[in-house]
Scaffold this motif. Structure first.
Motif, PDB file in Angstrom:
ATOM      1  N   SER A 173       0.837  -1.206   0.000  1.00  0.00           N
ATOM      2  CA  SER A 173       0.000   0.000   0.000  1.00  0.00           C
ATOM      3  C   SER A 173       0.867   1.249   0.000  1.00  0.00           C
ATOM      4  O   SER A 173       0.390   2.338  -0.185  1.00  0.00           O
ATOM      5  CB  SER A 173      -0.939   0.010   1.205  1.00  0.00           C
ATOM      6  OG  SER A 173      -0.273   0.461   2.363  1.00  0.00           O
ATOM      7  N   GLY A 174       2.176   1.060   0.222  1.00  0.00           N
ATOM      8  CA  GLY A 174       3.079   2.217   0.229  1.00  0.00           C
ATOM      9  C   GLY A 174       4.501   1.777   0.515  1.00  0.00           C
ATOM     10  O   GLY A 174       4.894   0.639   0.215  1.00  0.00           O
ATOM     11  N   LEU A 189       6.188   0.930   3.160  1.00  0.00           N
ATOM     12  CA  LEU A 189       6.460  -0.238   4.006  1.00  0.00           C
ATOM     13  C   LEU A 189       6.600  -1.487   3.127  1.00  0.00           C
ATOM     14  O   LEU A 189       7.494  -2.326   3.340  1.00  0.00           O
ATOM     15  CB  LEU A 189       5.312  -0.416   5.017  1.00  0.00           C
ATOM     16  CG  LEU A 189       5.314  -1.688   5.847  1.00  0.00           C
ATOM     17  CD1 LEU A 189       6.531  -1.737   6.764  1.00  0.00           C
ATOM     18  CD2 LEU A 189       4.031  -1.791   6.693  1.00  0.00           C
ATOM     19  N   GLY A 190       5.731  -1.584   2.124  1.00  0.00           N
ATOM     20  CA  GLY A 190       5.769  -2.737   1.211  1.00  0.00           C
ATOM     21  C   GLY A 190       7.068  -2.782   0.421  1.00  0.00           C
ATOM     22  O   GLY A 190       7.655  -3.858   0.224  1.00  0.00           O
ATOM     23  N   TYR A 224      -5.783  -2.740   4.417  1.00  0.00           N
ATOM     24  CA  TYR A 224      -6.200  -2.395   5.785  1.00  0.00           C
ATOM     25  C   TYR A 224      -7.618  -1.857   5.876  1.00  0.00           C
ATOM     26  O   TYR A 224      -8.085  -1.545   6.963  1.00  0.00           O
ATOM     27  CB  TYR A 224      -5.238  -1.359   6.373  1.00  0.00           C
ATOM     28  CG  TYR A 224      -3.775  -1.706   6.184  1.00  0.00           C
ATOM     29  CD1 TYR A 224      -3.218  -2.790   6.840  1.00  0.00           C
ATOM     30  CD2 TYR A 224      -2.953  -0.952   5.339  1.00  0.00           C
ATOM     31  CE1 TYR A 224      -1.889  -3.124   6.661  1.00  0.00           C
ATOM     32  CE2 TYR A 224      -1.621  -1.273   5.157  1.00  0.00           C
ATOM     33  CZ  TYR A 224      -1.090  -2.360   5.816  1.00  0.00           C
ATOM     34  OH  TYR A 224       0.226  -2.686   5.643  1.00  0.00           O
ATOM     35  N   ASP A 259       6.489  -1.741  12.119  1.00  0.00           N
ATOM     36  CA  ASP A 259       5.277  -0.969  12.404  1.00  0.00           C
ATOM     37  C   ASP A 259       4.315  -1.725  13.342  1.00  0.00           C
ATOM     38  O   ASP A 259       4.624  -2.774  13.880  1.00  0.00           O
ATOM     39  CB  ASP A 259       4.579  -0.562  11.107  1.00  0.00           C
ATOM     40  CG  ASP A 259       5.190   0.714  10.515  1.00  0.00           C
ATOM     41  OD1 ASP A 259       6.086   1.298  11.137  1.00  0.00           O
ATOM     42  OD2 ASP A 259       4.755   1.129   9.432  1.00  0.00           O
ATOM     43  N   TRP A 260       3.112  -1.156  13.504  1.00  0.00           N
ATOM     44  CA  TRP A 260       2.228  -1.674  14.560  1.00  0.00           C
ATOM     45  C   TRP A 260       1.709  -3.076  14.266  1.00  0.00           C
ATOM     46  O   TRP A 260       1.453  -3.844  15.192  1.00  0.00           O
ATOM     47  CB  TRP A 260       1.065  -0.706  14.809  1.00  0.00           C
ATOM     48  CG  TRP A 260      -0.064  -0.761  13.812  1.00  0.00           C
ATOM     49  CD1 TRP A 260      -0.213   0.025  12.709  1.00  0.00           C
ATOM     50  CD2 TRP A 260      -1.208  -1.623  13.844  1.00  0.00           C
ATOM     51  NE1 TRP A 260      -1.372  -0.301  12.040  1.00  0.00           N
ATOM     52  CE2 TRP A 260      -2.012  -1.310  12.719  1.00  0.00           C
ATOM     53  CE3 TRP A 260      -1.643  -2.639  14.698  1.00  0.00           C
ATOM     54  CZ2 TRP A 260      -3.214  -1.960  12.422  1.00  0.00           C
ATOM     55  CZ3 TRP A 260      -2.839  -3.297  14.404  1.00  0.00           C
ATOM     56  CH2 TRP A 260      -3.606  -2.957  13.280  1.00  0.00           C
ATOM     57  N   HIS A 261       1.601  -3.415  12.966  1.00  0.00           N
ATOM     58  CA  HIS A 261       1.022  -4.727  12.623  1.00  0.00           C
ATOM     59  C   HIS A 261       1.819  -5.868  13.255  1.00  0.00           C
ATOM     60  O   HIS A 261       1.274  -6.927  13.534  1.00  0.00           O
ATOM     61  CB  HIS A 261       1.008  -4.938  11.101  1.00  0.00           C
ATOM     62  CG  HIS A 261       0.629  -3.717  10.329  1.00  0.00           C
ATOM     63  ND1 HIS A 261       1.531  -2.947   9.659  1.00  0.00           N
ATOM     64  CD2 HIS A 261      -0.558  -3.121  10.164  1.00  0.00           C
ATOM     65  CE1 HIS A 261       0.927  -1.929   9.090  1.00  0.00           C
ATOM     66  NE2 HIS A 261      -0.339  -2.007   9.386  1.00  0.00           N
ATOM     67  N   HIS A 287       0.768   5.631  12.634  1.00  0.00           N
ATOM     68  CA  HIS A 287      -0.127   4.485  12.803  1.00  0.00           C
ATOM     69  C   HIS A 287       0.405   3.625  13.946  1.00  0.00           C
ATOM     70  O   HIS A 287       1.478   3.053  13.853  1.00  0.00           O
ATOM     71  CB  HIS A 287      -0.188   3.658  11.519  1.00  0.00           C
ATOM     72  CG  HIS A 287      -0.601   4.481  10.334  1.00  0.00           C
ATOM     73  ND1 HIS A 287      -1.858   5.024  10.210  1.00  0.00           N
ATOM     74  CD2 HIS A 287       0.082   4.883   9.241  1.00  0.00           C
ATOM     75  CE1 HIS A 287      -1.939   5.707   9.084  1.00  0.00           C
ATOM     76  NE2 HIS A 287      -0.768   5.639   8.480  1.00  0.00           N
TER      77      HIS A 287
HETATM   78  O1  LIG Z   1       2.931   1.534   3.313  1.00  0.00           O
HETATM   79  C1  LIG Z   1       2.042   2.613   3.551  1.00  0.00           C
HETATM   80  C2  LIG Z   1       1.751   2.719   4.999  1.00  0.00           C
HETATM   81  O2  LIG Z   1       1.155   1.471   5.384  1.00  0.00           O
HETATM   82  C3  LIG Z   1       0.945   1.329   6.775  1.00  0.00           C
HETATM   83  O3  LIG Z   1      -0.010   2.275   7.233  1.00  0.00           O
HETATM   84  C4  LIG Z   1      -1.335   1.751   7.298  1.00  0.00           C
HETATM   85  C5  LIG Z   1      -1.736   1.558   8.745  1.00  0.00           C
HETATM   86  O4  LIG Z   1      -0.785   0.751   9.401  1.00  0.00           O
HETATM   87  C6  LIG Z   1      -3.100   0.920   8.787  1.00  0.00           C
HETATM   88  O5  LIG Z   1      -3.505   0.777  10.130  1.00  0.00           O
HETATM   89  C7  LIG Z   1      -4.094   1.804   8.064  1.00  0.00           C
HETATM   90  O6  LIG Z   1      -4.251   3.034   8.780  1.00  0.00           O
HETATM   91  C8  LIG Z   1      -5.560   3.435   9.118  1.00  0.00           C
HETATM   92  C9  LIG Z   1      -5.578   3.741  10.611  1.00  0.00           C
HETATM   93  O7  LIG Z   1      -5.286   2.542  11.320  1.00  0.00           O
HETATM   94  C10 LIG Z   1      -6.983   4.242  11.013  1.00  0.00           C
HETATM   95  O8  LIG Z   1      -6.966   4.591  12.375  1.00  0.00           O
HETATM   96  C11 LIG Z   1      -7.356   5.465  10.168  1.00  0.00           C
HETATM   97  O9  LIG Z   1      -6.548   6.559  10.515  1.00  0.00           O
HETATM   98  O10 LIG Z   1      -7.220   5.188   8.772  1.00  0.00           O
HETATM   99  C12 LIG Z   1      -5.902   4.736   8.361  1.00  0.00           C
HETATM  100  C13 LIG Z   1      -5.946   4.522   6.857  1.00  0.00           C
HETATM  101  O11 LIG Z   1      -6.877   3.466   6.562  1.00  0.00           O
HETATM  102  O12 LIG Z   1      -3.672   2.087   6.743  1.00  0.00           O
HETATM  103  C14 LIG Z   1      -2.336   2.669   6.639  1.00  0.00           C
HETATM  104  C15 LIG Z   1      -2.011   2.816   5.168  1.00  0.00           C
HETATM  105  O13 LIG Z   1      -2.895   3.702   4.594  1.00  0.00           O
HETATM  106  C16 LIG Z   1       2.247   1.479   7.494  1.00  0.00           C
HETATM  107  O14 LIG Z   1       2.019   1.315   8.892  1.00  0.00           O
HETATM  108  C17 LIG Z   1       2.905   2.803   7.216  1.00  0.00           C
HETATM  109  O15 LIG Z   1       4.209   2.861   7.756  1.00  0.00           O
HETATM  110  C18 LIG Z   1       3.058   2.993   5.730  1.00  0.00           C
HETATM  111  O16 LIG Z   1       3.372   4.360   5.523  1.00  0.00           O
END
Ligand SMILES: OC[C@H]1O[C@H](O[C@H]2[C@H](O)[C@@H](O)[C@@H](O[C@H]3[C@H](O)[C@@H](O)[C@@H](O)O[C@@H]3CO)O[C@@H]2CO)[C@H](O)[C@@H](O)[C@@H]1O
Ligand SMILES: Nc1ncnc2c1ncn2[C@@H]1O[C@H](COP(=O)(O)OP(=O)(O)O[C@H]2O[C@H](CO)[C@@H](O)[C@H](O)[C@H]2O)[C@@H](O)[C@H]1O
Length: 521
Positions: free
Chosen positions: A28-29, A31-32, A113, A158-160, A192
């Motif tokens: 998705s960005g 991180l991938g 996500y 990251d958090w995942h 995140h």
């Molecule tokens: O590679 C791109 C980014 O991908 C990750 O970010 C994602 C994040 O970890 C997901 O949880 C989710 O974020 C959502 C968030 O949790 C929610 O509270 C709300 O704010 O909407 C967000 C968007 O849906 O999606 C994120 C990607 O869009 C990764 O953790 C990042 O480091 C990367 O930059």
């Protein structure tokens, strides 16, 4: 690079990456990109490397997993009030064991996500499963005939993946398992953190006495109503507390996360862990991002013969339906349409910028408000502006090659990859001087000690006026100082952006982690 020239690690290890995404399977960005290429760079240096991520089946990504085979290993994960069965798929590619955790919650339409309705409501569950499965994988999967075993370096991204170091400390080490393993948390984006109500803690299957590791209290201003106590659990915080080492994806960002402005509420905790906190600038995958071989480009070019770049520009203008003109500066933007990326500044600057003789193309998806704005701006400036709403890797390559300037007015940027891709492709970056952008883009100086210096413009502070000033300076250099422009392009193209240097720094962090005792409560 010839195999014989490939530098090797002094000490080789078993390394287990845990991530929510890795290209080319699911991205998705940035991180991938990183999790799809750093593991390969470490494997080339002699390490045994496994990457554990979900097997997302959403219609568009299914084909990416076609070569991954079912391992017949099943485990049951005790969490969320039940016992959840997951299975593992495996592909060995580029000397890396790619391990895909399979569960019905990873099979649904939408992005990784979330979907059009926002983030999926069960993300905490999905990534809890991933973390449990990742802890089991090295113990049970016989890959190439052998398990990875208990002496591993877990690289949690990251958090995942942030529950992994908590599980190691709370559920394995007390029983004598993984005492010889260590963990490194890589923070790609502090925005995140995986925060959910405190009432979900019992779902995680962790012992009650570990609540403090994940405990998180929202400041009063962020609470929803007077009775809201703001009590939550925060996955990323759990890893900041329990990981043996912490890495941010640039040195600049490693300092910013310890400040109130950049720490997103975790600054004090991160400051308290400064002795194990380092920054390493990301590399790029030069097999994928190489203008001499890139399969997405209509023409190829190199620092010794830039003629193909002018042809790529003309093809891009044709593809976008813009006037085909070599003399007009073509500015590009590629990225997630997110508050982080400063799209609102671009939006504010467009009416003034469009008065210039310029062309501007944006590729992005995300916030529907900005998607709508891109579409309507295109109809207002038919000969000058194109807004490509969507996610397309081939288009991102063609924009990177075909543009003269790449704009990144990010509010904060832990590292940033697009400016590195741009430099590699002779496209001059104009960026906000923050985090990794400040670390990697050197502002043009016509009067440097060795003559002209610099690879782009890093402007600061982040205001519309400053951004327009930097863009105008870049555009006038493009139009009126051709030799200087070529110098800027060539200095960017000859910088070493490969992963090898970063991989060596990661190895140093791993060695330090193994010198120390692992985290125990
Ligand atoms: O590679 C791109 C980014 O991908 C990750 O970010 C994602 C994040 O970890 C997901 O949880 C989710 O974020 C959502 C968030 O949790 C929610 O509270 C709300 O704010 O909407 C967000 C968007 O849906 O999606 C994120 C990607 O869009 C990764 O953790 C990042 O480091 C990367 O930059
Ligand atoms: N619509 C679209 N179509 C095609 N491709 C698109 C796209 N939108 C974005 N991309 C691609 O996604 C990647 C974005 O990477 P970045 O590093 O610039 O930002 P991101 O914020 O996602 O990553 C986070 O993690 C990375 C990795 O550590 C850090 O560099 C960064 O600062 C941090 O915010 C690039 O490969 C880009 O081409």
């Amino acid at each position: 690079m010839d195999a014989k020239d490939q530098p090797q690690a002094k000490v080789t290890r078993s390394i287990v990456f845990v991530t929510g995404e890795a290209a080319p399977y699911a991205k998705s960005g940035g991180l991938g990109d990183v999790c799809g290429s750093l593991p390969i760079a470490l494997a080339a240096r002699g390490h045994r490397v496994m990457v554990v991520m979900p097997r997302y089946l959403n219609g568009s990504s299914d084909k990416n997993y076609a070569k991954a085979l079912y391992t017949a290993k099943h485990i049951k994960i005790p969490c969320f009030g039940g016992s959840h069965e997951v299975t593992f798929f495996h592909e060995y590619r580029d000397n890396v064991d790619w391990v895909f955790v399979d569960h019905p919650s990873y099979h649904r339409p939408g992005s990784l996500y979330g979907d059009n309705f926002g983030a999926f409501g069960d993300n905490q569950f999905r990534y809890t499963l991933l973390c449990y499965a990742a802890c089991e994988a090295p113990l049970i999967l016989e890959l190439g005939g052998y398990i990875y075993g208990q002496n591993c370096m877990f690289v949690v991204n990251d958090w995942h993946a942030s529950l992994v170091p908590v599980l190691l400390a709370a559920k394995y080490r007390p029983y004598g398992v993984y005492r010889d393993s260590r963990s490194t948390l890589v923070i790609h984006n502090l925005a995140h953190q995986g925060v959910e109500p405190a009432s979900t803690y019992p779902d995680l299957g962790l012992p009650p006495e570990w609540y403090g590791a994940l405990e998180w209290v929202f400041p009063e201003w962020a609470r929803r109503h007077a009775l809201d106590k703001g009590e939550a659990v925060n996955f990323l915080k759990g890893a900041v507390v329990t990981a043996d080492r912490i890495v941010t994806v640039s040195q600049g960002y490693s300092w910013e996360v310890t400040t109130a402005e950049g720490g997103q509420g975790l600054n004090e905790l991160l400051s308290s862990r400064k002795s194990v906190l380092n920054g390493i600038v990301n590399g790029i995958d030069i097999n994928d991002w190489n203008p001499t071989t890139d399969k997405c480009l209509p023409h190829h070019y190199s620092v010794d013969d830039l003629s193909g770049k002018a042809k790529c520009k003309a093809e891009l203008q044709k593809e976008l339906g813009l006037p085909v003109r070599e003399d007009v500066p073509l500015i590009g933007f590629i990225g997630r349409l997110d508050y982080q990326k400063g799209i609102d500044l671009i939006k504010m600057a467009i009416p003034e910028l469009m008065r210039e003789d310029v062309q501007f193309v944006m590729l992005g998806s995300g916030d529907p408000i900005f998607e709508g704005w891109m579409r309507s701006t295109e109809s207002s400036y038919k000969d000058k502006f194109r807004g490509w709403v969507g996610f397309s890797v081939p288009v991102s390559h063609r924009i990177t090659a075909g543009c003269d300037i790449l704009l990144m007015p990010s509010r904060f940027e832990p590292c940033g990859l697009n400016q590195l891709y741009a430099m590699q492709y002779g496209t001059v970056p104009v960026v906000h001087g923050t985090g990794g952008l400040r670390d990697t883009v050197e502002t043009f100086n016509p009067f440097g000690a060795k003559g002209e210096e610099g690879t782009g413009w890093a402007f600061s502070p982040l205001t519309v006026d400053k951004m327009l000033w930097a863009l105008r300076t870049a555009m006038s250099t493009f139009r009126e100082h051709k030799p200087s422009w070529e110098g800027l392009m060539k200095r960017g193209m000859t910088k070493d952006h490969t992963w090898d240097h970063a991989a060596e720094q990661y190895e140093q962090i791993f060695e330090w982690a193994f010198v120390d005792q692992p985290y125990v409560m």
